[in-house]
Design a protein around this motif. Structure first.
Motif, PDB file in Angstrom:
ATOM      1  N   ASN A  37       7.423  -2.230  10.506  1.00 21.62           N
ATOM      2  CA  ASN A  37       6.393  -3.088   9.907  1.00 21.62           C
ATOM      3  C   ASN A  37       5.527  -2.286   8.944  1.00 21.62           C
ATOM      4  N   PRO A  38       6.073  -1.867   7.773  1.00 20.63           N
ATOM      5  CA  PRO A  38       5.328  -0.994   6.863  1.00 20.63           C
ATOM      6  C   PRO A  38       4.088  -1.652   6.254  1.00 20.63           C
ATOM      7  N   GLU A  39       4.167  -2.969   6.002  1.00 14.63           N
ATOM      8  CA  GLU A  39       3.041  -3.646   5.335  1.00 14.63           C
ATOM      9  C   GLU A  39       1.812  -3.759   6.231  1.00 14.63           C
ATOM     10  N   LYS A  40       1.954  -3.457   7.513  1.00 10.09           N
ATOM     11  CA  LYS A  40       0.820  -3.532   8.427  1.00 10.09           C
ATOM     12  C   LYS A  40      -0.213  -2.458   8.130  1.00 10.09           C
ATOM     13  N   ALA A  58      -0.108   5.046   7.117  1.00 12.03           N
ATOM     14  CA  ALA A  58       1.239   5.420   7.568  1.00 12.03           C
ATOM     15  C   ALA A  58       2.338   4.759   6.751  1.00 12.03           C
ATOM     16  N   GLY A  59       2.113   3.515   6.330  1.00 12.59           N
ATOM     17  CA  GLY A  59       3.149   2.796   5.588  1.00 12.59           C
ATOM     18  C   GLY A  59       3.017   2.905   4.085  1.00 12.59           C
ATOM     19  N   TYR A  60       2.196   3.847   3.609  1.00  9.83           N
ATOM     20  CA  TYR A  60       1.907   3.923   2.171  1.00  9.83           C
ATOM     21  C   TYR A  60       3.163   4.148   1.324  1.00  9.83           C
ATOM     22  N   GLN A  61       3.951   5.171   1.664  1.00 12.06           N
ATOM     23  CA  GLN A  61       5.120   5.479   0.834  1.00 12.06           C
ATOM     24  C   GLN A  61       6.142   4.348   0.873  1.00 12.06           C
ATOM     25  N   ALA A  62       6.352   3.769   2.048  1.00 12.45           N
ATOM     26  CA  ALA A  62       7.313   2.667   2.170  1.00 12.45           C
ATOM     27  C   ALA A  62       6.877   1.474   1.327  1.00 12.45           C
TER      28      ALA A  62
END
Length: 410
Positions: A234-237, A242-246
């Motif tokens: 869940n990268p957009e969470k 943590a999900g910045y690069q994704a």
């Protein structure tokens, strides 16, 4: 028979194998991918320069030098006989071990805290690339010998040593160097070579089960790895942390649309997408060339793997066939992981895209690996007469034979 002292025919090498034209399509595809990488890095050099406080000329010059060195590496390696690589197997193992130890003891960079690089005088080398080449050569020799002795299916002589190799790789690369992505590439290489050698699928499945358990343990015991898995799911969470690069990778891929923004346009390289010239370069390429461009580049990779597979199936002996199998697994797995991570299908793993990423060590070793395959393509069995008494090894199989079926004849 050829009289003693008579000159060997030009189409035979010193081992008596028939030499023919190499696979120039493999060479052409490799050069095209290398040039594409150079073009993309030059195109994003203004953004990289602004981000890293460097001059554009420095980045461009460095990539041009890397490209030239890659071509030289390919040229030199492609002329080295495969018999020479057998002699170099032990030095390669020692070099890989020494490079790994050096990477573990040298101070790390604040930006890259893991002990994966050897940093001396402003230059860096990634030690795992030495391990990949050493695995390809040394494991090929080991497995070819087991085939020759007829013990390839015996656990004590074949499976157990393979499990030890995988265990050592897990401890050193995944554990000490915290490089789970490269560990995955190495494990796939070992498994692919074992399969091509004739190790039963049941045994390979056992290896896979052990690896899966080890992976789960590695993830569950590391907060960093658990976070990576949750971010992948869940990268957009958490796009700001943590999900910045994704998230930025998906933005870059999506913003390219059908035909892309063009070489001189796009903002992701200006500090938005981390590792724009290395791990994230496929997303940058998608931003600039869009769906059409990415389809084209993926077609080139499919063509590259197809040529390597063709050489694998027609290799003149078990040793060279296993070398090609290792290189095939190496390049295809890295490509799959890199592209999959950039489009959200796989977790981010810090794996370079073969030939295109700007990582100097990766480009040089990939060029060396393909150079070895190019050398092997001189001696494939396609078009060779089975009646040739000068090539007794080749007379045991037809040009269209099944390498899994007739491996025991050797």
């Amino acid at each position: 028979m050829r009289p003693i002292g008579a000159r060997r025919p030009a189409f035979l090498d010193r081992s008596g194998q028939r030499r023919h034209k190499p696979d120039y399509v493999l060479l052409i595809i490799s050069v095209v991918l290398l040039v594409v990488g150079l073009i993309v890095v030059i195109a994003i050099s203004p953004g990289l320069a602004a981000q890293k406080n460097l001059t554009e000329n420095f980045i461009v010059t460095k990539q041009i030098v890397t490209t030239i060195l890659a071509i030289l590496t390919f040229t030199i390696v492609s002329r080295v006989p495969m018999s020479t690589w057998k002699k170099l197997s032990k030095p390669l193992i020692l070099l890989a071990g020494g490079a790994t130890i050096l990477a573990l003891v040298l101070p790390v960079s604040p930006d890259y805290p893991a002990h994966r690089w050897i940093r001396i005088g402003g230059q860096s080398l990634q030690s795992v690339e030495f391990i990949k080449l050493a695995i390809v050569i040394s494991l090929s020799i080991f497995l070819a010998d087991k085939i020759r002795r007829g013990v390839i299916t015996e656990s004590k002589r074949t499976l157990n040593p393979i499990l030890i190799i995988i265990g050592v790789l897990g401890v050193v690369v995944a554990g000490a160097q915290q490089d789970l992505g490269s560990t995955g590439v190495l494990v796939v290489m070992v498994a692919a070579m074992a399969y091509v050698a004739g190790l039963p699928l049941k045994r390979i499945a056992q290896i896979g089960a052990i690896i899966s358990i080890g992976t789960l343990i590695a993830i569950s015991t590391s907060a960093y790895r658990r976070e990576r898995v949750l971010t992948y799911l869940n990268p957009e969470k958490d796009c700001q942390n943590a999900g910045y690069q994704a998230c930025q990778a998906l933005i870059a891929v999506g913003s390219g649309g059908i035909s892309g923004k063009g070489l001189g346009y796009g903002a992701q390289a200006y500090g938005y997408l981390p590792e724009a010239s290395n791990d994230s370069i496929f997303a940058i390429f998608a931003e600039k060339f869009g769906f059409i461009g990415t389809a084209g580049i993926l077609a080139l990779y499919v063509g590259l793997f197809s040529r390597v597979k063709n050489i694998l199936e027609r290799a003149a002996d078990n040793y060279t066939r296993l070398v090609v199998a290792g290189v095939f697994a190496w390049l295809s797995t890295q490509t799959l992981i890199n592209v999959g991570a950039m489009i959200g299908l796989l977790p981010l793993k810090g794996i370079t895209l073969p030939f295109i990423s700007a990582g100097g060590t990766s480009v040089l070793f990939v060029s060396a690996a393909v150079g070895i395959v190019f050398q092997i393509s001189h001696y494939t069995t396609f078009g060779v007469s089975d009646s040739s008494e000068n090539v007794p090894e080749l007379a045991t199989r037809s040009s269209g034979g099944d390498w899994r079926r007739d491996r025991r004849r050797r």
